[in-house]
Design a protein around this motif. Structure first.
Motif, PDB file in Angstrom:
ATOM      1  N   LYS A  69       0.867  -1.171   0.000  1.00 20.32           N
ATOM      2  CA  LYS A  69       0.000   0.000   0.000  1.00 20.32           C
ATOM      3  C   LYS A  69       0.907   1.224   0.000  1.00 20.32           C
ATOM      4  CE  LYS A  69      -4.046  -1.887   2.406  1.00 20.32           C
ATOM      5  NZ  LYS A  69      -3.615  -3.285   2.556  1.00 20.32           N
ATOM      6  N   ALA A  70       0.764   2.064  -1.001  1.00 17.30           N
ATOM      7  CA  ALA A  70       1.575   3.266  -1.096  1.00 17.30           C
ATOM      8  C   ALA A  70       0.808   4.447  -0.526  1.00 17.30           C
ATOM      9  CB  ALA A  70       1.959   3.535  -2.551  1.00 17.30           C
ATOM     10  N   PHE A  71       1.405   5.127   0.436  1.00 13.60           N
ATOM     11  CA  PHE A  71       0.788   6.316   1.023  1.00 13.60           C
ATOM     12  C   PHE A  71       1.174   7.529   0.178  1.00 13.60           C
ATOM     13  CE2 PHE A  71      -0.339   5.343   5.718  1.00 13.60           C
ATOM     14  CZ  PHE A  71      -0.939   4.156   5.324  1.00 13.60           C
ATOM     15  N   ILE A  72       0.173   8.254  -0.317  1.00 13.23           N
ATOM     16  CA  ILE A  72       0.399   9.414  -1.169  1.00 13.23           C
ATOM     17  C   ILE A  72      -0.005  10.669  -0.404  1.00 13.23           C
ATOM     18  CG2 ILE A  72      -0.004  10.430  -3.426  1.00 13.23           C
ATOM     19  CD1 ILE A  72       1.177   7.603  -3.503  1.00 13.23           C
ATOM     20  N   PHE A  73       0.971  11.511  -0.099  1.00 10.13           N
ATOM     21  CA  PHE A  73       0.698  12.741   0.638  1.00 10.13           C
ATOM     22  C   PHE A  73       0.350  13.876  -0.327  1.00 10.13           C
ATOM     23  CE2 PHE A  73       3.653  10.480   3.466  1.00 10.13           C
ATOM     24  CZ  PHE A  73       2.923  10.493   4.643  1.00 10.13           C
ATOM     25  N   SER A  74      -0.576  14.687   0.087  1.00  5.55           N
ATOM     26  CA  SER A  74      -0.919  15.898  -0.651  1.00  5.55           C
ATOM     27  C   SER A  74      -0.783  17.074   0.298  1.00  5.55           C
ATOM     28  CB  SER A  74      -2.354  15.824  -1.200  1.00  5.55           C
ATOM     29  OG  SER A  74      -2.715  17.040  -1.814  1.00  5.55           O
ATOM     30  N   ASP A  75       0.322  17.791   0.163  1.00  4.35           N
ATOM     31  CA  ASP A  75       0.580  18.903   1.081  1.00  4.35           C
ATOM     32  C   ASP A  75      -0.366  20.077   0.853  1.00  4.35           C
ATOM     33  OD1 ASP A  75       2.635  17.649   2.422  1.00  4.35           O
ATOM     34  OD2 ASP A  75       4.150  18.317   0.987  1.00  4.35           O
ATOM     35  N   ASP A  76      -0.978  20.112  -0.318  1.00  2.00           N
ATOM     36  CA  ASP A  76      -1.849  21.246  -0.626  1.00  2.00           C
ATOM     37  C   ASP A  76      -3.147  21.216   0.187  1.00  2.00           C
ATOM     38  OD1 ASP A  76      -0.037  22.223  -2.438  1.00  2.00           O
ATOM     39  OD2 ASP A  76      -0.916  21.144  -4.129  1.00  2.00           O
ATOM     40  N   ASP A  77      -3.760  20.004   0.242  1.00  2.12           N
ATOM     41  CA  ASP A  77      -5.052  19.933   0.928  1.00  2.12           C
ATOM     42  C   ASP A  77      -5.007  19.113   2.220  1.00  2.12           C
ATOM     43  OD1 ASP A  77      -6.374  17.527  -1.486  1.00  2.12           O
ATOM     44  OD2 ASP A  77      -4.756  17.392  -0.034  1.00  2.12           O
ATOM     45  N   GLY A  78      -3.796  18.685   2.590  1.00  4.70           N
ATOM     46  CA  GLY A  78      -3.664  17.981   3.851  1.00  4.70           C
ATOM     47  C   GLY A  78      -4.305  16.616   3.867  1.00  4.70           C
ATOM     48  N   LYS A  79      -4.435  15.988   2.702  1.00  9.08           N
ATOM     49  CA  LYS A  79      -5.060  14.670   2.627  1.00  9.08           C
ATOM     50  C   LYS A  79      -4.010  13.589   2.379  1.00  9.08           C
ATOM     51  CE  LYS A  79      -9.560  16.305   0.974  1.00  9.08           C
ATOM     52  NZ  LYS A  79     -10.565  16.218  -0.121  1.00  9.08           N
ATOM     53  N   LEU A  80      -4.401  12.367   2.660  1.00  9.81           N
ATOM     54  CA  LEU A  80      -3.531  11.221   2.465  1.00  9.81           C
ATOM     55  C   LEU A  80      -4.267  10.179   1.637  1.00  9.81           C
ATOM     56  CD1 LEU A  80      -0.902   9.683   3.162  1.00  9.81           C
ATOM     57  CD2 LEU A  80      -2.075   8.797   5.172  1.00  9.81           C
ATOM     58  N   GLY A  81      -3.712   9.831   0.492  1.00  7.24           N
ATOM     59  CA  GLY A  81      -4.308   8.808  -0.353  1.00  7.24           C
ATOM     60  C   GLY A  81      -3.539   7.506  -0.254  1.00  7.24           C
ATOM     61  N   VAL A  82      -4.179   6.415  -0.660  1.00  8.30           N
ATOM     62  CA  VAL A  82      -3.546   5.098  -0.617  1.00  8.30           C
ATOM     63  C   VAL A  82      -3.801   4.395  -1.936  1.00  8.30           C
ATOM     64  CG1 VAL A  82      -3.484   2.851   0.495  1.00  8.30           C
ATOM     65  CG2 VAL A  82      -3.802   4.886   1.876  1.00  8.30           C
ATOM     66  N   GLU A  83      -2.763   3.801  -2.498  1.00  4.99           N
ATOM     67  CA  GLU A  83      -2.928   3.006  -3.706  1.00  4.99           C
ATOM     68  C   GLU A  83      -2.021   1.785  -3.632  1.00  4.99           C
ATOM     69  OE1 GLU A  83       0.287   5.042  -6.779  1.00  4.99           O
ATOM     70  OE2 GLU A  83      -1.799   5.738  -6.792  1.00  4.99           O
ATOM     71  N   GLN A  84      -2.392   0.739  -4.366  1.00  4.29           N
ATOM     72  CA  GLN A  84      -1.589  -0.477  -4.386  1.00  4.29           C
ATOM     73  C   GLN A  84      -0.451  -0.313  -5.395  1.00  4.29           C
ATOM     74  OE1 GLN A  84      -2.995  -2.368  -1.409  1.00  4.29           O
ATOM     75  NE2 GLN A  84      -1.889  -3.722  -2.782  1.00  4.29           N
ATOM     76  N   VAL A  85       0.732  -0.722  -5.002  1.00  3.84           N
ATOM     77  CA  VAL A  85       1.874  -0.687  -5.912  1.00  3.84           C
ATOM     78  C   VAL A  85       2.571  -2.041  -5.903  1.00  3.84           C
ATOM     79  CG1 VAL A  85       2.272   1.778  -5.654  1.00  3.84           C
ATOM     80  CG2 VAL A  85       3.432   0.176  -4.132  1.00  3.84           C
ATOM     81  N   GLN A  86       3.184  -2.368  -7.024  1.00  4.73           N
ATOM     82  CA  GLN A  86       3.981  -3.582  -7.121  1.00  4.73           C
ATOM     83  C   GLN A  86       5.445  -3.189  -7.271  1.00  4.73           C
ATOM     84  OE1 GLN A  86       2.381  -5.910 -10.391  1.00  4.73           O
ATOM     85  NE2 GLN A  86       1.275  -7.206  -8.958  1.00  4.73           N
ATOM     86  N   VAL A  87       6.295  -3.898  -6.551  1.00  3.29           N
ATOM     87  CA  VAL A  87       7.725  -3.616  -6.589  1.00  3.29           C
ATOM     88  C   VAL A  87       8.457  -4.877  -7.018  1.00  3.29           C
ATOM     89  CG1 VAL A  87       9.756  -3.001  -5.232  1.00  3.29           C
ATOM     90  CG2 VAL A  87       7.586  -1.837  -4.810  1.00  3.29           C
ATOM     91  N   ASN A  88       9.289  -4.732  -8.022  1.00  3.46           N
ATOM     92  CA  ASN A  88      10.124  -5.842  -8.466  1.00  3.46           C
ATOM     93  C   ASN A  88      11.252  -6.020  -7.456  1.00  3.46           C
ATOM     94  OD1 ASN A  88      11.947  -7.560  -9.721  1.00  3.46           O
ATOM     95  ND2 ASN A  88      11.587  -6.712 -11.753  1.00  3.46           N
ATOM     96  N   GLU A 262       5.674  16.923  10.983  1.00  2.00           N
ATOM     97  CA  GLU A 262       4.553  16.775  11.917  1.00  2.00           C
ATOM     98  C   GLU A 262       3.245  16.527  11.164  1.00  2.00           C
ATOM     99  OE1 GLU A 262       2.421  19.254  15.582  1.00  2.00           O
ATOM    100  OE2 GLU A 262       4.230  20.018  14.599  1.00  2.00           O
ATOM    101  N   LYS A 263       3.067  17.208  10.043  1.00  2.00           N
ATOM    102  CA  LYS A 263       1.836  17.066   9.273  1.00  2.00           C
ATOM    103  C   LYS A 263       1.705  15.659   8.693  1.00  2.00           C
ATOM    104  CE  LYS A 263      -0.741  19.471   5.644  1.00  2.00           C
ATOM    105  NZ  LYS A 263      -0.698  20.621   4.693  1.00  2.00           N
ATOM    106  N   LYS A 264       2.799  15.159   8.107  1.00  2.00           N
ATOM    107  CA  LYS A 264       2.754  13.829   7.508  1.00  2.00           C
ATOM    108  C   LYS A 264       2.637  12.747   8.579  1.00  2.00           C
ATOM    109  CE  LYS A 264       5.288  15.147   3.354  1.00  2.00           C
ATOM    110  NZ  LYS A 264       6.534  15.041   2.571  1.00  2.00           N
ATOM    111  N   SER A 265       3.297  12.958   9.700  1.00  4.06           N
ATOM    112  CA  SER A 265       3.189  12.005  10.808  1.00  4.06           C
ATOM    113  C   SER A 265       1.750  11.906  11.295  1.00  4.06           C
ATOM    114  CB  SER A 265       4.100  12.418  11.960  1.00  4.06           C
ATOM    115  OG  SER A 265       5.445  12.464  11.563  1.00  4.06           O
TER     116      SER A 265
END
Length: 276
Positions: A69-88, A262-265
């Motif tokens: 699960k990849a955590f995607i930060f958006s500093d503009d609106d203070g939201k946190l998104g999640v998406e599935q990623v595959q890593v070789n 602090e915001k991302k934490s």
């Protein structure tokens, strides 16, 4: 899993020769000689079984992608998104360090002992050991970009020979090493082997998780794989962060940690449910 395969192969092969060994205790020289030959034959079979099992297990591992699960930060609106990623796994620190190195003649010339990152997260050097046992051999540094993958098996291939490694300057992690013909660890550079022992902490220095792996893309550290809520290294969850989301700082003489703002934490702490 691979170690279990190797152990099983070894046991089976050795069991096959054990009856021959048991019957040689009090025999004449000719029988003892025959038993010795049987032992040698059994050991050859063991080595062959171990080699074949190791190759099969290695191929299976290299073909299996790891999902996070990849955590995607958006500093503009203070939201946190999640998406599935595959890593070789071939493109991660744990998938590179410890792997054998071959040249273009398919000759094994060494082992990857470490990767050196610069302060911007670029993989600058790869540290190659000449293959001696117990880590007592020579270490030499080469350009990270000299590593290539030759085929679908993902073997690490470099334009090297054992003689080239022998002629290269000895690499030292000690920045105070002033020995003759020694290439020292550069200033503002980091051992990936050490970074894999780092922790992810919040702005207050409180531990959020532990760094399990680092993924690379085009010679750049691209993702930080972090384990949360693990007990003695087991269980819990693993998530992926963009490498630049966390700041790498030194923690003591030889230790490091990655710090989140602090915001991302707060976003991670408030969205632990996204990991389930």
């Amino acid at each position: 899993m691979q170690k279990k395969f190797l152990a099983t192969a070894s046991i089976i092969a050795l069991m096959a020769v054990s009856p021959a060994l048991a019957g040689t205790a009090n025999t004449e020289d000719s029988t003892a000689k025959q038993a010795t030959e049987q032992v040698k034959e059994g050991w050859d079979k063991t080595k062959k079984a171990v080699k074949e099992t190791a190759e099969d297990a290695s191929d299976a591992t290299k073909e299996a992608y790891r999902e996070f699960k990849a955590f995607i930060f958006s500093d503009d609106d203070g939201k946190l998104g999640v998406e599935q990623v595959q890593v070789n796994p071939r493109t991660t620190a744990t998938g590179i360090i410890g792997e054998p190195v071959y040249n273009f003649n398919n000759e094994r010339v060494g082992v990857v002992e470490d990767i050196i990152l610069d302060q911007d997260g670029k993989a600058a050097m790869v540290i190659i050991g000449d293959g001696d046992f117990f880590g007592l051999g020579k270490l030499a540094a080469f350009d990270y970009n000299a590593m290539v993958e030759k085929n679908a098996d993902g073997d690490i291939v470099m334009p090297l020979t054992e003689e080239a490694i022998e002629r290269a300057a000895e690499f030292s992690f000690d920045r105070n090493d002033t020995g003759e013909n020694v290439r020292m660890m550069p200033a503002n550079a980091y051992s990936v082997e050490k970074l894999l022992d780092a922790q992810l902490v919040n702005a207050k220095g409180e531990t959020l998780g532990e760094v399990d792996d680092i993924a690379f893309k085009s010679g750049q550290a691209s993702q930080l794989i972090v384990g949360f809520d693990k007990i003695l290294g087991f269980g819990g969850e693993e998530i992926s962060l963009a490498y630049d989301d966390a700041k790498l700082v030194k923690d003591g003489d030889d230790d490091y940690k990655y710090t989140l703002s602090e915001k991302k934490s707060s976003l991670i702490s408030n969205h632990k449910s996204l990991m389930n």
